[in-house]
Design an enzyme around this catalytic site. Structure first.
Site, PDB file in Angstrom:
ATOM      1  N   CYS A   1      -1.721   2.131   8.182  1.00  0.00           N
ATOM      2  CA  CYS A   1      -0.397   2.258   8.248  1.00  0.00           C
ATOM      3  C   CYS A   1      -0.024   3.530   6.889  1.00  0.00           C
ATOM      4  CB  CYS A   1       0.773   0.441   7.881  1.00  0.00           C
ATOM      5  SG  CYS A   1       0.592  -0.790   8.750  1.00  0.00           S
TER       6      CYS A   1
ATOM      7  N   HIS B   1       6.562   0.420  -0.129  1.00  0.00           N
ATOM      8  CA  HIS B   1       5.335  -0.188   1.249  1.00  0.00           C
ATOM      9  C   HIS B   1       6.734  -1.489   2.491  1.00  0.00           C
ATOM     10  CE1 HIS B   1       3.402  -0.108   5.112  1.00  0.00           C
ATOM     11  NE2 HIS B   1       3.005  -1.584   4.967  1.00  0.00           N
TER      12      HIS B   1
ATOM     13  N   LYS C   1      12.015   1.144   5.269  1.00  0.00           N
ATOM     14  CA  LYS C   1      11.665   0.877   6.827  1.00  0.00           C
ATOM     15  C   LYS C   1      12.584  -0.173   7.192  1.00  0.00           C
ATOM     16  CE  LYS C   1       6.929   0.270   6.274  1.00  0.00           C
ATOM     17  NZ  LYS C   1       6.282   1.060   5.049  1.00  0.00           N
TER      18      LYS C   1
ATOM     19  N   HIS D   1       9.176   0.401  11.063  1.00  0.00           N
ATOM     20  CA  HIS D   1       8.018   0.389  10.593  1.00  0.00           C
ATOM     21  C   HIS D   1       7.483   1.569  11.350  1.00  0.00           C
ATOM     22  CE1 HIS D   1       4.158   0.171   8.425  1.00  0.00           C
ATOM     23  NE2 HIS D   1       3.876  -0.771   8.022  1.00  0.00           N
TER      24      HIS D   1
ATOM     25  N   PHE E   1       0.418   0.623   2.769  1.00  0.00           N
ATOM     26  CA  PHE E   1      -0.765   0.059   2.471  1.00  0.00           C
ATOM     27  C   PHE E   1      -1.342  -0.741   4.467  1.00  0.00           C
ATOM     28  CE2 PHE E   1       1.958  -1.570  -1.336  1.00  0.00           C
ATOM     29  CZ  PHE E   1       1.376  -0.948  -2.428  1.00  0.00           C
TER      30      PHE E   1
ATOM     31  N   PHE F   1      -2.767  -2.438   7.873  1.00  0.00           N
ATOM     32  CA  PHE F   1      -3.476  -2.764   8.303  1.00  0.00           C
ATOM     33  C   PHE F   1      -5.421  -3.148   7.982  1.00  0.00           C
ATOM     34  CE2 PHE F   1      -0.321  -3.580  11.134  1.00  0.00           C
ATOM     35  CZ  PHE F   1       0.255  -5.326  10.811  1.00  0.00           C
TER      36      PHE F   1
END
Lengths: 412, 316
Positions: free
Chosen positions: A172, A308, A336, A341, A397, A399
């Site tokens: 991401c 984020h 978002k 996302h 940020f 995964f």
């Protein structure tokens, strides 16, 4: 003295519309693109809503013909069509004619999409393995999945970017990181013009299924399923899209009379080095990314943070604490809530939302935020608000703990 | 910029660059559905030696494990939270075995997919952490976690001729002060049926798994001289961007350099895709340390998109 980096063009293929003006109008008028999934029949899946970008069969046919890739693969792995569309727009918005002959491409991409119809056709239940590598179906050229290097090459060709190419797979954080890498090439003098951005789509059965299984998706089949910072938030919503910006050495842009939309003032990256399954509980990695970004930008007065802000319980709480620790009290929005996302493309799309501070003088909001979680208390932008400050910051940020933060300033 | 040390996990073994002195053992896979008849596997090793917690192995795919095993060969300086990490990463590491439960319950007898059954029942047969096995960036994330690296980073997808980009990026990070030191490398584990199905056609060399990770810093025994642009150009034009004159030794990624006596990397370690640039650097370090006649080594990477050359030399 290092070169300064201007943004002189934007291209967007998003659930909130194509092109920067349509995107801006939708973001600032608080539209939300989350709706029942149409890309496949998701009625039996744990999540049944997503934010889908416009997508039609003519584009699939054209992309397949242009690239030699298989139409079914192009239809299922939607990031190629979206990436080509946004990349072309960005070039057209920056240059009246063709792109410069040395245009470079810094590209973020998401995971390969498994073409489940192919896998099912090849699967042998007796051995629980693939029975053959060749499909029994005639005419299928690229079984199982599209290779990411083929997608990257197709976007480079479509955009007319024959210069250096870098493909980043930072989950991401990919989109933000692609822009930071492109800006670094210009600062070092390794390139004059760089098309930078990302494309991704997880609106497919494996994407929705796997993220639902992880518990990352809201189970609510409602338009407000993704509500970052809300007291009752319960997960994110899958989105998709592509966004590219044209990065250009400032002197080069001025010399050719280009309109400078904003300046990339700096950026920072960090790794959580904690767990692949969860962010650091105190946001240590997020803090380091923002701290490095502000230092590299010369500590400008930040007037807005595009968070984020996934809508997952842990991320939002940790991020708000990290923003307050590093930036202080500042207006915060999460796009978002409107776009879902978009995974690898999220950072690039949210950079474009951050750009609104300078092109429209407005800060992008968080929608659906009618009851703020006390642990996420902050100066939330819930309706488009006049921007005030010298710079704006956007966080991504990924995964696994890959973090990236970018700082934009107005046209110099 | 200097390469202070290299860790390797490849078909020749697990250790520092000296394992590359041993020829790799390419075995014959029992995969009758594929054209490929030789593959390079890393010799068996105890993975628990390389991780801080045994439970992290459950979340690691094969490429991640190999990357961690290679990185664990390095003695790292202090300051990992500021250090950089730049890895070449390959295609998704998903194994068909991870999907078998889903397919068993979501597939009609005629081989077509039953989407409704997949949503209703099939997904429940997937491992909840499947995503962490298939995400391409996981080798980088696991190295970061196991070794405590917290600085600038990039997971670069460069499966062909551009596999050396992670080294150029690491060198830039250290040279510019962005990081005090950096790890650069690459990892790939293509020996699963999903990846083999995409790569084995017409591959006349053994496909192999592998990883190499190098420590880049402002001191060391081997100097990294740079990497040329990857574009359509002659080998000499690419070489001239990073090195004056012919190197003592050539290593070839991709087509061998006819007439220049190059060592084809795939003959030593197999075709390792995203790990090939890193293993080429490891082989270069081995040559520079073990062969007195090798003062400089050029690595030539060629593919359909272009040619690039990286160069290294023995320091002072």
């Amino acid at each position: 003295m290092t070169a300064r980096v201007a943004i002189t063009g934007v291209g967007i293929a998003s659930p909130l519309g194509d092109g920067y003006e349509a995107f801006a109008e939708a973001v600032l008028s608080l539209r939300c693109a989350v709706a029942p999934i149409t890309a496949f029949d998701a009625r039996t899946f744990g999540a049944t809503v997503a934010a889908e970008a416009p997508f039609d069969e003519r584009e699939v046919a054209r992309a397949a013909a242009d690239t030699g890739l298989d139409p079914l693969a192009v239809r299922i792995d939607r990031k190629l069509v979206l990436g080509v569309r946004a990349a072309r727009q960005a070039v057209e918005s920056a240059f009246a004619g063709p792109a410069p002959a040395d245009l470079a491409l810094s590209l973020g991409l998401g995971l390969e999409v498994l073409l489940l119809p192919d896998v099912a056709a090849l699967y042998d239940p007796a051995t629980r393995d693939l029975a053959a590598r060749r499909l029994p179906l005639p005419g299928r050229r690229n079984p199982l999945r599209l290779r990411l290097d083929a997608i990257a090459h197709a976007i480079a060709v479509a955009a007319g970017a024959p210069g250096r190419l870098r493909t980043l797979l930072s989950a991401c954080a990919s989109g933000t990181q692609a822009v930071l890498e492109g800006a670094a090439w210009i600062r070092r003098g390794a390139a004059r013009t760089v098309l930078a951005g990302a494309a991704d789509s997880m609106v497919n059965p494996m994407g929705v299924g796997c993220f639902s299984l992880l518990g990352a998706l809201s189970p609510r089949a409602r338009a407000d399923a993704c509500r970052p910072f809300h007291r009752d938030r319960d997960g994110t919503v899958i989105g998709e899209g592509a966004a590219f910006v044209m990065l250009e050495e400032l002197g080069h842009a001025r010399a050719r009379g280009a309109t400078v939309l904003a300046e990339v003032l700096g950026g920072g990256a960090s790794l959580d080095a904690f767990r692949v399954t969860a962010p650091h509980p105190t946001g240590e990695g997020a803090r380091r990314a923002m701290t490095r970004a502000l230092a590299s930008a010369g500590h400008p007065r930040i007037g807005y943070v595009n968070a984020h802000g996934t809508g997952t319980p842990l991320n939002d709480r940790v991020e708000i604490a990290a923003i307050h620790a590093v930036v202080g009290e500042v207006p915060i929005g999460s796009t978002k809530s409107q776009l879902g996302h978009a995974m690898a493309a999220a950072g690039a799309l949210e950079l474009c939302a951050t750009l609104l501070c300078f092109t429209h003088g407005r800060s992008a909001p968080t929608v659906h935020l009618d009851d703020v979680d006390p642990e996420c208390a902050a100066d939330h932008v819930t309706a488009a608000r006049a921007f005030s400050g010298d710079a704006a910051l956007s966080n991504s940020f990924g995964f696994g703990g890959q973090n990236a933060t970018i700082v934009l300033g107005g046209p110099p | 910029m200097f390469i202070a040390a290299v860790g390797v996990a490849c078909a020749s073994g697990v250790g520092d660059e000296r394992v590359l002195a041993q020829p790799a053992d390419f075995d014959f896979p029992s995969l009758p559905q594929f054209a490929l008849r030789r593959v390079g596997r890393v010799p068996p090793f105890d993975p628990e030696r390389f991780v801080t917690q045994r439970k992290s192995l459950k979340r690691m795919n094969r490429a991640s494990l190999l990357a961690v095993a290679a990185a664990r060969q390095l003695a790292l300086p202090d300051g990992g939270s500021e250090a950089g990490l730049f890895l070449g990463v390959g295609m998704s590491g998903g194994e068909i075995a991870l999907l078998a439960g889903l397919l068993d319950t979501s597939r009609h007898p005629d081989g077509t997919l039953d989407l409704a059954a997949m949503g209703r029942e099939g997904l429940a047969h997937l491992h909840p952490l499947l995503s962490f096995h298939v995400l391409n960036n996981m080798p980088l994330c696991h190295v970061s976690i196991e070794l405590g690296i917290g600085g600038p980073h990039a997971a670069i997808h460069a499966p062909g001729g551009e596999a050396l980009q992670a080294f150029a990026r690491g060198a830039e990070a250290v040279a510019s002060g962005e990081a005090p030191w950096a790890l650069s490398g690459g990892a790939d584990a293509p020996l699963n049926t999903l990846t083999l199905a995409l790569t084995d056609e017409d591959l006349d060399r053994p496909l192999a798994e592998g990883a190499a990770v190098a420590l880049l810093s402002d001191r060391g025994a081997i100097e990294w001289l740079g990497l040329s642009e990857h574009r359509p150009q002659s080998i000499d034009a690419a070489r001239a961007e990073v090195l004056e004159g012919e190197p003592s030794r050539w290593i070839a990624i991709g087509p061998a350099l006819a007439g220049r006596g190059a060592i084809p990397l795939h003959q030593r370690v197999g075709e390792t895709l995203a790990a090939s640039g890193a293993l080429a650097v490891a082989l270069a370090v081995h040559l520079l340390r073990s062969d007195p006649a090798a003062a400089t080594v050029g690595i030539c990477a060629q593919d359909a998109l272009g040619t690039s050359v990286a160069a290294l030399r023995r320091a002072g």
